[in-house]
Motif scaffolding. Structure first.
Motif, PDB file in Angstrom:
ATOM      1  N   ALA A  70       0.671  -1.104  -0.016  1.00 52.31           N
ATOM      2  CA  ALA A  70      -0.003   0.043  -0.076  1.00 52.31           C
ATOM      3  C   ALA A  70       0.817   1.293   0.072  1.00 52.31           C
ATOM      4  O   ALA A  70       0.106   2.273  -0.111  1.00 52.31           O
ATOM      5  CB  ALA A  70      -0.803  -0.001   1.367  1.00 52.31           C
ATOM      6  N   ASN A  71       2.233   1.288   0.051  1.00 57.77           N
ATOM      7  CA  ASN A  71       3.109   2.360   0.326  1.00 57.77           C
ATOM      8  C   ASN A  71       2.761   3.174   1.488  1.00 57.77           C
ATOM      9  O   ASN A  71       2.898   4.506   1.229  1.00 57.77           O
ATOM     10  CB  ASN A  71       3.168   3.112  -1.135  1.00 57.77           C
ATOM     11  N   SER A  72       2.442   2.618   2.579  1.00 63.93           N
ATOM     12  CA  SER A  72       2.135   3.202   3.840  1.00 63.93           C
ATOM     13  C   SER A  72       3.022   3.388   4.801  1.00 63.93           C
ATOM     14  O   SER A  72       3.514   2.243   5.312  1.00 63.93           O
ATOM     15  CB  SER A  72       0.700   2.674   4.331  1.00 63.93           C
ATOM     16  N   TRP A 101      -5.298  13.371   0.873  1.00 65.64           N
ATOM     17  CA  TRP A 101      -4.311  14.136   1.714  1.00 65.64           C
ATOM     18  C   TRP A 101      -3.283  13.013   2.062  1.00 65.64           C
ATOM     19  O   TRP A 101      -3.263  12.524   3.260  1.00 65.64           O
ATOM     20  CB  TRP A 101      -5.010  14.846   2.744  1.00 65.64           C
ATOM     21  N   TYR A 102      -2.216  12.746   1.520  1.00 72.33           N
ATOM     22  CA  TYR A 102      -1.368  11.696   1.350  1.00 72.33           C
ATOM     23  C   TYR A 102      -0.389  11.932   2.661  1.00 72.33           C
ATOM     24  O   TYR A 102       0.274  11.217   3.225  1.00 72.33           O
ATOM     25  CB  TYR A 102      -0.593  10.903   0.390  1.00 72.33           C
ATOM     26  N   TRP A 103      -0.184  13.292   2.721  1.00 67.89           N
ATOM     27  CA  TRP A 103       0.794  13.681   4.040  1.00 67.89           C
ATOM     28  C   TRP A 103       0.092  13.117   5.486  1.00 67.89           C
ATOM     29  O   TRP A 103       0.734  13.279   6.468  1.00 67.89           O
ATOM     30  CB  TRP A 103       0.835  15.250   3.942  1.00 67.89           C
ATOM     31  N   LEU A 104      -1.084  13.044   5.457  1.00 67.63           N
ATOM     32  CA  LEU A 104      -1.755  12.436   6.597  1.00 67.63           C
ATOM     33  C   LEU A 104      -0.931  11.264   7.150  1.00 67.63           C
ATOM     34  O   LEU A 104      -0.771  10.728   8.386  1.00 67.63           O
ATOM     35  CB  LEU A 104      -3.215  12.268   6.656  1.00 67.63           C
ATOM     36  N   ASP A 105      -0.397  10.326   6.165  1.00 61.98           N
ATOM     37  CA  ASP A 105       0.103   8.880   6.761  1.00 61.98           C
ATOM     38  C   ASP A 105       1.251   9.120   7.513  1.00 61.98           C
ATOM     39  O   ASP A 105       1.481   8.819   8.744  1.00 61.98           O
ATOM     40  CB  ASP A 105       0.498   8.223   5.435  1.00 61.98           C
ATOM     41  N   VAL A 135      -6.147   3.857  11.185  1.00 62.26           N
ATOM     42  CA  VAL A 135      -7.460   3.955  10.617  1.00 62.26           C
ATOM     43  C   VAL A 135      -8.274   5.139  10.248  1.00 62.26           C
ATOM     44  O   VAL A 135      -8.399   5.343   9.082  1.00 62.26           O
ATOM     45  CB  VAL A 135      -8.529   3.051  11.510  1.00 62.26           C
ATOM     46  N   LEU A 136      -7.941   6.171  11.098  1.00 60.19           N
ATOM     47  CA  LEU A 136      -8.524   7.636  10.817  1.00 60.19           C
ATOM     48  C   LEU A 136      -7.793   8.116   9.742  1.00 60.19           C
ATOM     49  O   LEU A 136      -8.486   8.863   9.016  1.00 60.19           O
ATOM     50  CB  LEU A 136      -8.404   8.501  12.261  1.00 60.19           C
ATOM     51  N   ALA A 137      -6.682   8.049   9.474  1.00 57.75           N
ATOM     52  CA  ALA A 137      -5.853   8.441   8.476  1.00 57.75           C
ATOM     53  C   ALA A 137      -6.199   7.755   7.097  1.00 57.75           C
ATOM     54  O   ALA A 137      -6.209   8.384   6.120  1.00 57.75           O
ATOM     55  CB  ALA A 137      -4.041   8.299   8.863  1.00 57.75           C
ATOM     56  N   PRO A 184       5.046  13.218   0.322  1.00 57.96           N
ATOM     57  CA  PRO A 184       4.300  12.129   0.830  1.00 57.96           C
ATOM     58  C   PRO A 184       4.009  11.252  -0.575  1.00 57.96           C
ATOM     59  O   PRO A 184       3.277  11.938  -1.519  1.00 57.96           O
ATOM     60  CB  PRO A 184       3.039  12.551   1.438  1.00 57.96           C
ATOM     61  N   PRO A 185       4.183  10.169  -0.677  1.00 57.43           N
ATOM     62  CA  PRO A 185       3.997   9.133  -1.861  1.00 57.43           C
ATOM     63  C   PRO A 185       2.477   8.837  -1.615  1.00 57.43           C
ATOM     64  O   PRO A 185       1.740   8.782  -0.703  1.00 57.43           O
ATOM     65  CB  PRO A 185       4.675   8.028  -1.568  1.00 57.43           C
TER      66      PRO A 185
END
Length: 319
Positions: free
Chosen positions: A56-58, A195-199, A184-186, A130-131
């Motif tokens: 997932a690239n997380s 908003w991938y910066w959330l990760d 989970v929230l992110a 952020p990817p």
């Protein structure tokens, strides 16, 4: 007569030491199954979470997996120490291996902080660029983490109040459940907003939660490792209790320390001008210290106060 008194006291002291070991060693045994279940669940989850984190690239998932791996190591440490603490004293280890539980609690706190540093480093690296992250995968895997970590934490919640070693295991699990909830929230937010910066931001929040939880464990375990009186011990109250015993005109050289994360020991000199008060008095006082103040192992030295006994260490004074 002096020699005889020492002999009878020595016998009395050994009797109490062995009595204490029986009553206190039942506790760690209760958590054997809890450790097995928690270690098995978390080991399987680490592999799953890290694999899906890569797919997932997380960074949040991989960070959580890294923290989960430190949890498995932490659980193994805590379990090993709980088993070692039950070994009977032998050879030069006259207290057995009880102190291993203190060392495990200390190692657990350090492990948590090191894992936090690694997660923070990766999050900072990713936050500027952020990817793209697969939000649904992140959400589902982290949701499974809440269940697994929540269940694992529940297994240790009862023991976490009275045993720093078990508390270390509990904190690992509770911190992970909170971290999974954050992920989970992110994941949900990223699905709807992109908003991938959330990760990586959530990764930083996870680090903060872990560090706050670990600090208290680190401080308490360092104190016990340095032979400080455990946090629940009130030195002035115990000193006053000893002074109030019949025939005691003064006390000195009072030392209290943690033999393990559940047991405390005490040594003290009691000044009793009338001489040795008899075995019954010693038995009652040792029993009172055990029931009132949770001191499992007490050594009481009787003096008549005819000479000045000076401890090379700074004696404990009651204000």
């Amino acid at each position: 007569m002096a020699h005889d008194h020492h002999h009878t006291h020595g016998h009395n002291h050994i009797h109490h030491a062995s009595g204490a070991s029986h009553s206190h060693h039942a506790k760690p045994k209760d958590y054997g199954l809890a450790f097995v279940i928690a270690i098995a669940l978390n080991s399987a989850f680490v592999i799953t979470e890290f694999t899906y984190g890569l797919l997932a690239n997380s960074t949040a998932l991989m960070a959580d997996a890294g923290h989960n791996l430190s949890d498995v190591l932490g659980l193994l440490l805590a379990w090993g120490a709980a088993l070692l603490a039950k070994r009977a004293p032998r050879g030069r280890y006259t207290y057995g291996l009880r102190t291993s539980s203190i060392l495990a609690a200390l190692a657990n706190a350090v492990l948590l902080l090191v894992a936090s540093g690694g997660i923070a480093w990766e999050a900072v690296r990713r936050i500027s660029e952020p990817p793209e992250v697969a939000g649904l995968t992140v959400t589902l895997v982290a949701a499974a983490g809440i269940v697994i970590n929540g269940l694992s934490a529940w297994l240790f919640v009862k023991g976490s109040k009275g045993d720093l070693n078990i508390r270390g295991a509990y904190l690992h699990m509770a911190a992970d459940a909170a971290a999974s909830a954050g992920v989970v929230l992110a994941g949900i937010a990223m699905m709807f907003t992109g908003w991938y910066w959330l990760d990586p931001a959530i990764s930083m929040l996870i680090v903060l939660v872990i560090m706050i939880g670990s600090w208290g464990l680190l401080r308490a375990s360092i104190q016990l490792a340095l032979s400080a009186a455990p946090a629940h011990i009130d030195m002035p109250v115990i000193a006053e209790f000893l002074r109030q015993q019949d025939g005691v005109t003064g006390i000195h050289d009072l030392h209290i320390w943690g033999m393990s994360t559940t047991e405390s020991a005490l040594t003290v000199h009691l000044v009793m001008p009338q001489g040795h008060p008899g075995d019954a008095f010693m038995d009652e006082l040792a029993d009172a210290l055990k029931t009132k103040f949770a001191i499992a192992h007490s050594t009481l030295q009787i003096e008549q106060g005819t000479t000045q006994h000076a401890c090379p260490l700074i004696p404990f004074q009651v204000s």
